[in-house]
Design a protein around this motif. Structure first.
Motif, mmCIF file in Angstrom:
data_model
loop_
_atom_site.group_PDB
_atom_site.id
_atom_site.type_symbol
_atom_site.label_atom_id
_atom_site.label_comp_id
_atom_site.label_asym_id
_atom_site.label_seq_id
_atom_site.Cartn_x
_atom_site.Cartn_y
_atom_site.Cartn_z
ATOM 1 N N SER A 166 -26.237 19.516 -114.286
ATOM 2 C CA SER A 166 -27.575 19.377 -114.864
ATOM 3 C C SER A 166 -28.212 18.063 -114.436
ATOM 4 O O SER A 166 -29.425 18.006 -114.182
ATOM 5 C CB SER A 166 -27.496 19.458 -116.391
ATOM 6 O OG SER A 166 -26.920 18.285 -116.942
ATOM 7 N N VAL B 222 -29.514 18.573 -110.970
ATOM 8 C CA VAL B 222 -30.709 19.428 -110.966
ATOM 9 C C VAL B 222 -31.913 18.662 -111.485
ATOM 10 O O VAL B 222 -33.020 18.771 -110.938
ATOM 11 C CB VAL B 222 -30.449 20.692 -111.810
ATOM 12 C CG1 VAL B 222 -31.734 21.500 -111.974
ATOM 13 C CG2 VAL B 222 -29.386 21.555 -111.161
ATOM 14 N N GLY C 37 -35.214 17.854 -109.530
ATOM 15 C CA GLY C 37 -36.522 18.244 -110.048
ATOM 16 C C GLY C 37 -37.505 17.091 -110.022
ATOM 17 O O GLY C 37 -38.684 17.275 -109.697
ATOM 18 N N ALA D 57 -37.013 21.466 -114.177
ATOM 19 C CA ALA D 57 -35.584 21.522 -113.873
ATOM 20 C C ALA D 57 -34.750 21.789 -115.117
ATOM 21 O O ALA D 57 -33.669 22.372 -115.029
ATOM 22 C CB ALA D 57 -35.130 20.223 -113.215
ATOM 23 N N ILE E 54 -34.234 25.428 -115.463
ATOM 24 C CA ILE E 54 -33.232 25.902 -114.513
ATOM 25 C C ILE E 54 -31.829 25.535 -114.992
ATOM 26 O O ILE E 54 -30.899 26.343 -114.933
ATOM 27 C CB ILE E 54 -33.499 25.311 -113.117
ATOM 28 C CG1 ILE E 54 -34.891 25.737 -112.614
ATOM 29 C CG2 ILE E 54 -32.424 25.730 -112.120
ATOM 30 C CD1 ILE E 54 -35.303 25.068 -111.330
ATOM 31 N N THR E 55 -31.684 24.290 -115.470
ATOM 32 C CA THR E 55 -30.380 23.816 -115.934
ATOM 33 C C THR E 55 -29.864 24.656 -117.092
ATOM 34 O O THR E 55 -28.720 25.101 -117.097
ATOM 35 C CB THR E 55 -30.474 22.346 -116.367
ATOM 36 O OG1 THR E 55 -30.833 21.552 -115.236
ATOM 37 C CG2 THR E 55 -29.145 21.847 -116.913
ATOM 38 N N HIS F 116 -28.850 28.111 -116.049
ATOM 39 C CA HIS F 116 -27.590 28.121 -115.308
ATOM 40 C C HIS F 116 -26.394 27.973 -116.252
ATOM 41 O O HIS F 116 -25.420 28.724 -116.161
ATOM 42 C CB HIS F 116 -27.575 26.988 -114.289
ATOM 43 C CG HIS F 116 -26.214 26.705 -113.723
ATOM 44 N ND1 HIS F 116 -25.583 27.556 -112.838
ATOM 45 C CD2 HIS F 116 -25.336 25.678 -113.950
ATOM 46 C CE1 HIS F 116 -24.399 27.068 -112.530
ATOM 47 N NE2 HIS F 116 -24.221 25.936 -113.192
#
Length: 369
Positions: free
Chosen positions: A71, A74, A78, A118, A121-122, A125
């Motif tokens: 994370s 990412v 980002g 981001a 996204i983190t 995931h």
């Protein structure tokens, strides 16, 4: 790694504080018209709130250190994406002859906008990865339970057929035989009916163990002492010894004491109690599966050993022929240990007798209930 697991959202909070600082600093350092200044200040403030809230949500996912590192990468990516995108636009404006306003500010805000993106996204995931691991565990558990139920069902049917066949023979003797033989036959019928009842009770207990996911922390030394006391109350001649006196805390199924007691009972069932000695050893920090967070319990008897057919049937899922005498005691032990997240091994000793080895996950002594 411990620091990352203790503070999983540290990267989120650092970016949130930075965005907050940009908003406040921009408000203090510039003398733009109020409505422009307000707009330019509110954006990073809102971003800081969003990123900080995302950090709180991230903590609730209980991410591993690996997830925290991913994370952080990412989020940094980002930021670079957002800042780089704005810088690219500003560079194009400059080349076109436009006069960019607040280029540095826009780049910074664009970076934190990238961080906000981001975080989505983190979280996706990490949640996906955890769900995938959960589904994998559920699949493995379902496969293991299917195997256990298949073996248990086959063995139960086998034993019931054998007992009923024996009862049928003795009933015939009780109905047609002489008075003395008929009396013996009736006693044999009652004895085998008791065995059927015990078989049914053991099967029910195994079913309850397999259907219960609960684990608790307990002192395995106390379980062994209680199991030994119980078996010696029934068979005083049996000698049960253990060198461990200090508490050894494990995380296990609540019926662990019953499994240990069943192990003792199996040794008594297959040997003469008058000559039987049972030795229990506990290795608190046993290395197993590339880890030392395990406790190993060895229960060794000096008898003739558990029949090989019972040990083989414990793992055999094929519909092969079973020999009379395969009981359910070992299945009960195996079910309890595996529901505890551990493993059980049964092997003969070089000097005779059998060792039942249980691997159980250790627990923190402070969590002992």
């Amino acid at each position: 790694m411990d620091f990352l697991e203790r503070y999983p959202a540290i990267t989120h909070y650092l970016f949130a504080l930075s965005s907050l600082g940009i908003g406040v600093g921009h408000y203090v350092a510039h003398a733009h018209p109020f409505w422009i200044l307000l707009a330019e200040t509110v954006v990073p403030l809102l971003l800081s709130v969003g990123i900080g809230y995302a950090g709180r949500r991230f903590e609730r996912l209980d991410p591993s250190a690996r997830h925290v590192l991913r994370s952080a990468v990412v989020l940094c990516a980002g930021y670079l994406y957002g800042a780089g995108f704005v810088a690219f636009i500003e560079a194009l404006q400059t080349l076109a002859g436009a006069t960019p306003m607040g280029t540095q500010y826009l780049i910074l805000v664009g970076g934190f906008g990238g961080v906000a993106m981001a975080t989505i996204i983190t979280h996706f995931h990490v949640a996906y990865d955890q769900r995938l691991a959960e589904l994998r565990d559920q699949t493995e558990r379902a496969t293991r339970l299917q195997k256990q139920v298949s073996v248990l069902n086959r063995t139960l049917r086998h034993n019931i057929r054998n007992e009923l066949s024996i009862i049928e023979g003795w009933l015939d003797e009780a109905l047609t035989g002489e008075e003395d033989s008929a009396e013996e036959a009736r006693e044999r019928v009652l004895a085998h009916l008791d065995e059927l009842e015990e078989l049914s009770d053991t099967a029910r207990r195994i079913q309850e163990v397999l259907s219960e996911e609960t684990r608790t922390t307990m002192d395995v030394t106390d379980c062994i002492d209680k199991g030994a006391e119980r078996i010696q109350s029934c068979e005083p001649a049996v000698d049960v010894s253990t060198e461990q006196t200090e508490p050894v805390v494990v995380e296990a199924h609540p019926d662990l004491e019953m499994a240990i007691r069943e192990t003792f009972a199996n040794a008594v069932e297959h040997n003469d109690p008058e000559d039987l000695e049972i030795a229990v050893s506990i290795v608190e920090d046993a290395e197993h599966a590339d880890s030392e967070d395990w406790c190993r319990i060895d229960i060794t008897d000096t008898g003739g050993g558990i029949p090989a057919v019972e040990v083989e049937a414990l793992e055999n899922v094929e519909e092969t022929r079973l020999t009379h005498g395969v009981g359910l005691g070992l299945y009960l032990i195996k079910a309890v240990v595996e529901q505890s997240g551990g493993e059980v091994e049964i092997k003969p000793c070089d000097s005779g007798g059998t060792t039942v080895r249980m691997w159980l996950p250790k627990a923190d002594a402070e969590s002992l209930e």
